[in-house]
Motif scaffolding. Sequence first.
Motif, short mmCIF file in Angstrom:
data_model
loop_
_atom_site.label_atom_id
_atom_site.label_comp_id
_atom_site.label_asym_id
_atom_site.label_seq_id
_atom_site.Cartn_x
_atom_site.Cartn_y
_atom_site.Cartn_z
N ASP A 40 31.46 50.20 40.18
CA ASP A 40 30.88 50.73 41.42
C ASP A 40 31.80 51.86 41.88
N ALA A 41 31.35 52.62 42.85
CA ALA A 41 32.25 53.62 43.45
C ALA A 41 33.49 52.90 43.98
N PHE A 42 34.66 53.46 43.73
CA PHE A 42 35.90 52.83 44.18
C PHE A 42 35.93 52.72 45.70
N GLY A 43 36.40 51.59 46.19
CA GLY A 43 36.53 51.40 47.63
C GLY A 43 36.71 49.94 47.97
N PRO A 44 37.10 49.67 49.19
CA PRO A 44 37.39 48.29 49.60
C PRO A 44 36.14 47.49 49.98
N GLY A 45 34.98 48.12 50.03
CA GLY A 45 33.77 47.44 50.47
C GLY A 45 33.24 46.44 49.46
N PRO A 46 32.14 45.78 49.82
CA PRO A 46 31.55 44.79 48.91
C PRO A 46 30.94 45.45 47.68
N ALA A 47 30.74 44.67 46.65
CA ALA A 47 30.14 45.16 45.41
C ALA A 47 28.68 45.54 45.64
N VAL A 48 28.20 46.45 44.82
CA VAL A 48 26.79 46.84 44.82
C VAL A 48 26.03 45.82 43.98
N LEU A 49 25.11 45.09 44.58
CA LEU A 49 24.37 44.06 43.85
C LEU A 49 23.16 44.62 43.10
N ASP A 50 22.54 45.65 43.64
CA ASP A 50 21.41 46.30 42.98
C ASP A 50 21.96 47.46 42.16
N ASP A 51 22.61 47.13 41.05
CA ASP A 51 23.40 48.09 40.28
C ASP A 51 22.68 48.59 39.03
N GLY A 52 21.52 49.18 39.24
CA GLY A 52 20.77 49.74 38.13
C GLY A 52 21.56 50.77 37.35
N PHE A 53 22.47 51.47 38.02
CA PHE A 53 23.30 52.46 37.34
C PHE A 53 24.12 51.80 36.23
N ARG A 54 24.55 50.56 36.44
CA ARG A 54 25.36 49.86 35.43
C ARG A 54 24.50 49.48 34.22
N SER A 55 23.30 48.98 34.49
CA SER A 55 22.40 48.64 33.39
C SER A 55 22.07 49.88 32.56
N GLN A 56 21.84 51.01 33.22
CA GLN A 56 21.54 52.24 32.49
C GLN A 56 22.74 52.72 31.68
N TYR A 57 23.93 52.59 32.26
CA TYR A 57 25.15 52.95 31.53
C TYR A 57 25.28 52.09 30.27
N LEU A 58 25.12 50.78 30.43
CA LEU A 58 25.23 49.88 29.29
C LEU A 58 24.14 50.16 28.25
N ARG A 59 22.92 50.43 28.72
CA ARG A 59 21.83 50.75 27.80
C ARG A 59 22.18 51.97 26.96
N ARG A 60 22.64 53.04 27.60
CA ARG A 60 22.97 54.26 26.85
C ARG A 60 24.04 53.98 25.80
N HIS A 61 25.03 53.20 26.17
CA HIS A 61 26.10 52.90 25.21
C HIS A 61 25.61 52.00 24.08
#
Length: 110
Positions: free
Chosen positions: A20-41
């Motif tokens: 997720d973007a670096f920061g002290p806040g909570p994690a992003v639960l709707d993280d489609g960006f991560r699934s797309q990153y993993l898919r591409r790899h």
Amino acid sequence: MLRHDYGNPAVMITENGCSDAFGPGPAVLDDGFRSQYLRRHLEAVKGAMEAGSRIGGYFTWTLIDNWERDLGFTSKFGLVAMDRTTGVRTPKASYAWFKALAESGALPVK
């Protein structure tokens, strides 16, 4: 490059993931960006294997948000969010995506 320049050694792909973007806040639960990153790899891994590369495994980084040596708790790479105060773990959207991949053995439809 490994296949052509180094005799096509067997390799394991370890610790591949995105935060997720670096920061002290909570994690992003709707993280489609991560699934797309993993898919591409994974598509690149599949293509390399089809071209003859000897890839023995692929591991995403990481199952649960954790403390990173150089970034502390400001980065969240996990497929599962963890509340550092309570220890409660919450699967992210990428967890469901990766679970479907593991169960089927095929990349889920986009």
